[in-house]
Design an enzyme around this catalytic site. Sequence first.
Site, PDB file in Angstrom:
ATOM      1  N   CYS A  52       0.782  -1.254   0.000  1.00 40.73           N
ATOM      2  CA  CYS A  52       0.000   0.000   0.000  1.00 40.73           C
ATOM      3  C   CYS A  52       0.804   1.289   0.000  1.00 40.73           C
ATOM      4  O   CYS A  52       0.746   2.067  -0.943  1.00 40.73           O
ATOM      5  CB  CYS A  52      -0.879   0.059   1.238  1.00 40.73           C
ATOM      6  SG  CYS A  52      -2.121  -1.208   1.280  1.00 40.73           S
ATOM      7  N   HIS A  99      -3.054   6.556   4.005  1.00 42.91           N
ATOM      8  CA  HIS A  99      -1.924   5.660   4.315  1.00 42.91           C
ATOM      9  C   HIS A  99      -0.554   6.263   3.992  1.00 42.91           C
ATOM     10  O   HIS A  99       0.369   5.544   3.623  1.00 42.91           O
ATOM     11  CB  HIS A  99      -2.093   4.297   3.596  1.00 42.91           C
ATOM     12  CG  HIS A  99      -1.579   3.174   4.451  1.00 42.91           C
ATOM     13  ND1 HIS A  99      -1.697   1.839   4.114  1.00 42.91           N
ATOM     14  CD2 HIS A  99      -0.926   3.200   5.638  1.00 42.91           C
ATOM     15  CE1 HIS A  99      -1.147   1.095   5.051  1.00 42.91           C
ATOM     16  NE2 HIS A  99      -0.667   1.909   5.984  1.00 42.91           N
TER      17      HIS A  99
END
Length: 471
Positions: free
Chosen positions: A71, A127
């Site tokens: 990610c 993130h």
Amino acid sequence: MNNRAGALILVLLFHLLHSSEARQPNVVFVLADDYGYNDIGYHGSEIKTPTLDELAAGGVKLENYYVQPICTPTRSQLMSGRYQIHTGLQHGIIWPEQPNGLPLNSPTLADKMKESGYSTHMVGKWHLGFYKKEYLPWNRGFDTYFGYLTGSEDYYTHLREFGASSKFYLDLHNERGPVKNESGHYSAHLFTQKAIDVINSHKDSKPLFLYMAYQSVHGPLQVPDKYLKQYEHIEDETRRTYADNGGKPIKGGNNFPLRGEKGTLWDGGLHGVGFVAGGALSRERSGKVTTALIHVSDWYPTLVRLAGGHFNGCLPLDGVDQWDTISKGSPSKRLMLLHNIDPLYKKSGAPLYADKFDTSIRAAMRSGSYKLITGDPGPGKWTPPPSTQNQQYNTSLYFCEEPSDVKNVWLFNITADPTEHHDLSEERPQVVRIMLDLLSKMNATSVPVRYPPFDPKSNPALHGNIWGPWE
Ligand SMILES: *[C@@H]1O[C@H](CO)[C@@H](O)[C@H](O)[C@H]1NC(C)=O
Ligand SMILES: *[C@@H]1O[C@H](CO)[C@@H](O)[C@H](O)[C@H]1NC(C)=O
Ligand SMILES: *[C@@H]1O[C@H](CO)[C@@H](O)[C@H](O)[C@H]1NC(C)=O
Ligand SMILES: *[C@@H]1O[C@H](CO)[C@@H](O)[C@H](O)[C@H]1NC(C)=O
């Protein structure tokens, strides 16, 4: 992009040309998490994606498109246009307990779009760090925000565990603060609704940039029952749930026919699904497929150019402008691609040459068709075809011996061998040496890895039971 960060599906939509004379198209950038290479209808999947298939059919499909294996790395390159060796984010993800973030020393893609006159919005998973206010998405170029600051939230409660404490805290925010009244609202539906709201309330005086980063199809695998019904024929329950929910096979994704999975440096962890559609493309480009090499770091220069912006204030970019490739079919200007060099990953085997790049270090790069992998790339199993399709394949081909602890160099011609079956490293030692020298050169430009220890002050119990900045 199964499990590439596995595979992420990156969908770009350029809507109608904006009305002002500056021909700045509205841009909606959609990213799906852990999307498998074989999880889009048009790759022959048993998972039905009719809307995406239709959009892609009217646009340009990117069939040689690369992302990063997990990610934070993919998102950091999208937002900075820079490789991980240049942001310090070479290793792993940013854990919510770490005082870490995408460095503030270079503007984000959103900063640049805003500077170019766009109204900028983000919905979904960030993130990229939040331990200080400066790292929050609405302080990094987005006018508005709605979503998760970290990863692995519950799709319904929007809670995320602190460490391994079995204590779960809210991670749903907008640019004004925590959002406490959406528990029970499935994230895919919630984020879609918010994106529609952004589009509906958009005023035409400015062009629109919307970055839509779905939580789907990342674990935990949670899906409303109504979506499970249409996949009753899928025997594997994790895949049935995933079906509406990349490529992490134990989490339901599928990268067939590629090798490897999320988190690895095999193409199953890197080769993504992507397409571009919308009115900013000419009619002649509708239905085209490009096999030009394109990477997630390329969106930064591509979109800033499309926005009519400039690169003042940016540290040197690793991405290349791909707009001519996408909009006209010109050859890709990208000849090389550094997948990563991760000096913190556990070393594997002994250096092949004393005076060259240390092959015990985890790294991978492309030079033209050649791909070199060093160190431990992670599990190298080929993805077997999903049970309900592709029965004609000889499945014994898709299981392999795991690489030994000693072997730490692989060379492939990805054009001829996209499934990484034929290692050429012993046959072509000269190519290996040249590519190790290229790795050394790139490595010499790297910055130290930022991977700080967990900070106990990150505990949401210390600040209102909500994930958020603590410094
Ligand atoms: C939550 O509150 C916001 C702001 O007041 C409102 O717009 C939204 O509709 C509310 N959501 C629910 C599910 O009530
Ligand atoms: C990579 O570069 C870093 C920083 O310059 C250096 O410390 C390290 O030794 C280099 N590694 C290799 C394998 O050359
Ligand atoms: C399947 O592949 C394996 C490994 O290459 C081979 O030994 C076997 O004969 C193949 N089986 C068939 C039915 O082709
Ligand atoms: C890689 O494979 C392609 C397709 O077979 C071929 O055209 C190309 O010459 C190969 N490249 C090298 C460097 O061998």
